[in-house]
Enzyme design. Structure first.
Site, mmCIF file in Angstrom:
data_model
loop_
_atom_site.group_PDB
_atom_site.id
_atom_site.type_symbol
_atom_site.label_atom_id
_atom_site.label_comp_id
_atom_site.label_asym_id
_atom_site.label_seq_id
_atom_site.Cartn_x
_atom_site.Cartn_y
_atom_site.Cartn_z
ATOM 1 N N GLY A 26 -10.219 51.882 51.296
ATOM 2 C CA GLY A 26 -10.192 51.596 49.860
ATOM 3 C C GLY A 26 -10.675 52.813 49.088
ATOM 4 N N ARG A 75 -4.749 52.494 54.860
ATOM 5 C CA ARG A 75 -5.327 51.994 56.109
ATOM 6 C C ARG A 75 -4.246 52.186 57.168
ATOM 7 N NH1 ARG A 75 -9.747 49.055 53.806
ATOM 8 N NH2 ARG A 75 -9.159 48.433 51.712
ATOM 9 N N ASP A 83 -16.648 52.226 56.253
ATOM 10 C CA ASP A 83 -16.783 51.723 57.612
ATOM 11 C C ASP A 83 -15.580 51.989 58.522
ATOM 12 O OD1 ASP A 83 -19.267 50.579 57.588
ATOM 13 O OD2 ASP A 83 -18.544 48.666 58.384
ATOM 14 N N THR A 89 -17.101 54.711 49.081
ATOM 15 C CA THR A 89 -16.756 53.294 48.946
ATOM 16 C C THR A 89 -17.602 52.725 47.825
ATOM 17 O OG1 THR A 89 -17.097 51.102 49.909
ATOM 18 C CG2 THR A 89 -18.340 52.884 50.883
ATOM 19 N N ASP A 110 -18.759 49.813 47.697
ATOM 20 C CA ASP A 110 -19.584 48.691 48.151
ATOM 21 C C ASP A 110 -21.029 49.054 48.492
ATOM 22 O OD1 ASP A 110 -17.460 47.065 47.790
ATOM 23 O OD2 ASP A 110 -16.970 46.822 49.892
ATOM 24 N N ASP A 166 -22.270 49.907 51.234
ATOM 25 C CA ASP A 166 -22.696 49.226 52.458
ATOM 26 C C ASP A 166 -22.745 50.160 53.667
ATOM 27 O OD1 ASP A 166 -20.006 49.646 52.529
ATOM 28 O OD2 ASP A 166 -19.484 47.683 53.349
ATOM 29 N N ARG A 206 -20.129 38.480 28.135
ATOM 30 C CA ARG A 206 -21.299 37.856 27.526
ATOM 31 C C ARG A 206 -21.094 37.634 26.025
ATOM 32 N NH1 ARG A 206 -26.060 36.469 28.660
ATOM 33 N NH2 ARG A 206 -26.072 37.433 30.712
ATOM 34 N N MET A 245 -16.784 42.817 43.121
ATOM 35 C CA MET A 245 -16.421 43.226 44.484
ATOM 36 C C MET A 245 -17.633 43.289 45.405
ATOM 37 S SD MET A 245 -13.174 45.766 44.406
ATOM 38 C CE MET A 245 -11.527 45.006 44.338
ATOM 39 N N GLY A 246 -17.353 43.317 46.694
ATOM 40 C CA GLY A 246 -18.410 43.352 47.709
ATOM 41 C C GLY A 246 -18.128 42.321 48.776
ATOM 42 N N ARG A 247 -17.361 42.709 49.805
ATOM 43 C CA ARG A 247 -16.939 41.735 50.786
ATOM 44 C C ARG A 247 -18.086 41.319 51.705
ATOM 45 N NH1 ARG A 247 -10.807 43.085 52.283
ATOM 46 N NH2 ARG A 247 -10.494 42.958 50.043
ATOM 47 N N GLY A 291 -28.492 40.514 32.825
ATOM 48 C CA GLY A 291 -29.286 39.320 32.596
ATOM 49 C C GLY A 291 -28.634 38.054 33.108
ATOM 50 N N GLU A 322 -17.891 38.901 45.955
ATOM 51 C CA GLU A 322 -16.632 38.516 46.596
ATOM 52 C C GLU A 322 -16.883 37.830 47.949
ATOM 53 O OE1 GLU A 322 -14.692 42.124 47.294
ATOM 54 O OE2 GLU A 322 -12.691 41.293 47.656
ATOM 55 N N ARG A 346 -16.055 28.822 32.478
ATOM 56 C CA ARG A 346 -14.925 29.732 32.678
ATOM 57 C C ARG A 346 -15.174 30.595 33.912
ATOM 58 N NH1 ARG A 346 -13.431 26.985 29.143
ATOM 59 N NH2 ARG A 346 -12.065 27.457 27.368
ATOM 60 N N ARG A 393 -12.446 49.606 41.237
ATOM 61 C CA ARG A 393 -12.219 50.740 42.144
ATOM 62 C C ARG A 393 -11.786 52.008 41.407
ATOM 63 N NH1 ARG A 393 -12.844 49.589 47.097
ATOM 64 N NH2 ARG A 393 -12.270 47.578 47.986
#
Lengths: 328, 328, 328, 328
Positions: free
Chosen positions: A16, A77, A108, A131, A133, A135, A160, A175-177, A191, A228, A252, A261
């Site tokens: 990604g 990929r 990764d 990335t 993320d 991670d 907001r 995002m963030g698998r 907040g 995510e 909502r 991204r």
């Protein structure tokens, strides 16, 4: 300076994409150029290694890209690179061209490929963590993470406005698998009433309790930020379950999606990318191999790729507590 | 100046909020203040009229809001105001307070309520078009539309970064239930391959034809912008149908959602809102009634509310053609 | 469609650059391409005509530029083009290449050159108004003006944060050598206490009177927006004179400068540029000559270049009054 | 939890304001509220202590400010607080109200005042580093620095658009009276040809040498970023000296100024401010005194105020080298 361990390197972006990959690429190319290392760009990640899609790059090849999102080398990929045959062809192409070092920008998956490739064929590789993320172990921040945080935050700030005007509840997916960094930090920064991330055990009971508490303190609208990869439920299910318990709520859902991204990288990401791009080339020259260049406490450090993949940055527990205390 | 037709006015925001409503509100309050007209804010749209939620407003009540999204008076859709009883109570409250003029900031639904209220009870009303959809007749632009365009465009620009890096196709849904203004203009501004809007008859054949043409010209990634109210199909169905015909495509969907309603208003929206807020108060003073204040060719004009609701701004046909020619 | 009056056109950007010039260029090139008109880009404005710096452009030559500030053709002010000899060489180069139509994107100076060139040598020219100053007659807005307004406004919003925190007075200079459009609109949009522009007679007495009035209403900080071309005094002198009369004021000066010329164009500017670029090519094909393509009330119109140069858009007097009433 | 060392605290913002001060304030107030510590805001920095301008603050007093630039408590530099008499009155007011802890958000000057005050009267104080300059020891970043970096970078990105279009040289002054952090990082992030900062010895010879080198590599436009506190010369003088040596250069100057102090804080600044605000209150409760709460390697740490003032974060030497290598 002692002799460089590499003479001709290639650089690729894989997996990604993330904002700042171009800045990292620019740093790799120009640092190589400065130290008289020949440098080739590989198009579309590992696919380009296999299909022999190399591109000679000089200092001017990377002009005007430091501020551009995405990656001019394109990313992909590669399923073929997961096969021994694919990697053999990739290696043959490298040998043909005389490539003796490879800079792999990605996450990764990218690093796993790099590690295997290096171990199988003995070619020197170094990773740069790109990335959104965050991670990846071995670096305080990954390239693109800071920009993605600001993109998510700006979007939630806008949401907001309308949430407040209508006394609404919004479930916002960011995002963030596997990692809740974006959710936790963007939620804290906007907040959010609650933040649901895969790293902690969440329950709808806790969530509903927070809604009740918020009502008491007079909070008329609420944002709940959900990673995510949250295991409890996705935003749509959460909205529905909440509606069942609080039928009066005007609820909502917003899924921020791929805009996270892209975009011009933040200053922090451009500086990080520049330093890691430089650090990767200098690392290769110094004989580093099978490591990732990362930034820890404002210093470039090299971590074995294996460690970078296996270990994980822990979510700061203080941050969870602080976000609860502050989102009254 | 001849005597003002109104002495004490109230102002409310109703329906979906839009960036610039606060700027319009500020202009109404300060213009009234300047001409010694008493001014009350009504909270939560027509609901506040019914529940007697009035708020005396002076010049300082609206400080530091010109740059704020949302509406400090809050907005709501009122079901009670659709009943004769609800409107009667609203009118009684106005009479009690001595309100002789009402400024209603909102869209179609808001104006319909205002028109009925004025005709039933003879109270003077004037509308200000505040909606991101730009679907109100009698004004070149509605308040919030320009900001929403820029928000949508910025998001699509970011999506394009990642689309290009991965050679992907993105279906992006933007707001606009009955009107394709946001889709058409943000699509044109981001070089979208195709733009699907409710105002024209779309077909998947035409869409697929464009994909084929794009392949020939070497376009490796594509954005298709789709208005929320598109009749052909929603973005998810479109993505699926496209996948069936072009199985090799890497297709993604993005729904921009409510962030389009928020954010600090653009300069054009702040100026428009300021001029219409001023124009509404001056119009009431001059005896205007049951009209909407709009901007046409840089002049404030008053259009009967009935017309503003019934007629519609036409999508510019040139724009459709131009977007096709330019998105090669 | 009848036969086109032109077969081979050239396009150039000249004078001060403005955001959206690239979008206009893209529209010119792709529209020409669509109608099978050959199209050449000229580098560095009229200088490129003289030095024979033409560049064949196809649909892909202008990809990924709609969102870029500046101009990929570069711009310049050409002293040589002001001489008969320079223009003769320019014409000779056009003849050699077979250019029979010229699209000139720029402002006053650009158009004056285009007009003379056309009249001397009979070559067809059409102008597109690209300047942030909005000082061209024959179009509601010039390309880049809306973006510059938002850039100025964003900067002033930021300055207001610190002004308010410190109870300071800021004199902010915005661009506009002969025209106060940027000052007036950005000042109105940011609630400036006073706005000084070359189109009206200002006096320090009036300014000081406003400071006194603001004190009375409890306004603790103030922004005064001043156009670059203001005749009364520049921002530094104004600050000094104010300090003499109000020695307690904490006064600061900010000159926004060239950042107002750059940045990714706003949606309105991209759409305007796309429509005018299309309109210019179609105009040339239809036999238009020595005119400028502009936008009035959402329609493309053609105005004789002479008129576009000589006449001027008037500052809207209502706007001045409104800005005074609202900045209480 | 053991008993808190404080029962009633006050919080103030002092010195130059920075984006994120409001977020820090919000965190202080809500953390105090959560732990049942009474909390008062002091208006206009130390002046408010002297003039007894305290404001009781609860959780709702700080709603909707996390995303606002500036400081709702306002800031000021207090000359009176530099006198023993002033501080005595400040202390008397604290005693009267029962204040037993003071949180001071600001920079060097703020901390000096806090330290003296604490040492003279024994009142507990804790500092939070709020300044865009990043020149405080004991924290990796100060609050507001990241936002200021992005503001400076965005402005320089825009300037680059017009610089590139015209082949111009720009000297851009960014803030930083004693520290080159903003200059170095924003310059690196925008590919500046040279970066002049007070921490290193610069010479016009080196600068001119870079111009000559840039010419050779075909770089047609250049940005030179200069810190406000650069000792060699200011931007205007640098421009003039350069013009003398390179008379053909088209040189411009831009002073970014106070806009760098404002704006909605970045995500990193909001998170940092939230954590330090929390850390400050918890620190006071734990008995910390005369220290500053800072962030090092993602952990809150407490540094004696004296050290925070006297020591300085060093400019990273790698960064200087990298910026030279990359700005080819």
């Amino acid at each position: 300076m002692k002799e460089s361990a590499v003479k001709k390197i290639a650089v690729l972006t894989s997996g990604g994409d993330s904002p700042g990959m171009n800045a990292a690429l620019r740093a790799v190319v120009r640092t190589a150029n400065y130290y008289n290392i020949e440098c080739y760009g590989v198009r579309e990640g590992y696919n380009g290694l296999i299909s022999n899609d190399f591109l000679k790059m000089g200092a001017r090849s990377v002009k005007n890209i430091i501020n551009q999102g995405g990656t001019i080398l394109k990313s992909a990929r590669s399923t073929e690179f997961r096969t021994k045959e694919g990697r053999q062809r990739a290696y043959d192409n490298c040998v043909k061209l005389g490539i003796d070092g490879l800079v792999c920008i990605g996450g990764d998956g990218t690093f796993t490929g790099a590690k295997i490739f290096s171990e199988e064929f003995g070619i020197r590789v170094i990773g740069i963590p790109g990335t959104i993320d965050n991670d990846i172990f071995g670096t305080d921040n990954t390239i693109g993470y800071d920009t993605a945080l600001n993109t998510a935050m700006d979007a939630i700030d806008k949401i907001r406005d309308t949430a407040t005007s209508h006394n609404r509840v919004f479930f916002v997916e960011v995002m963030g698998r596997d990692a809740g960094f974006i959710a936790l930090n963007s939620g804290l920064a906007t907040g959010a009433l609650d933040i649901l991330i895969p790293e902690k055990k969440d329950s709808t009971d806790d969530l509903f309790e927070k809604f009740r508490k918020a009502e008491k303190t007079g909070k008329a609208s609420s944002i709940v930020v959900v990673a995510e990869g949250e295991k409890l439920a996705n935003v749509y299910d959460l909205a529905e379950k909440t509606k069942q318990i609080f039928p009066d709520y005007d609820i909502r859902v917003a899924v921020l999606g791929h805009m996270q991204r892209g975009g011009s990288p933040s200053c922090a990401d451009r500086v990080l990318a520049s330093r890691l791009g430089y650090g990767a080339v200098v690392g290769l020259m110094d004989g580093q191999n099978n490591v990732m260049a990362g930034m820890r406490s404002n210093d470039v450090v090299y971590t074995p790729i294996e460690e970078a993949i296996k270990k994980h940055n822990e979510i700061n527990k203080d941050l969870m507590l602080i976000s609860e205390i502050l989102a009254i």
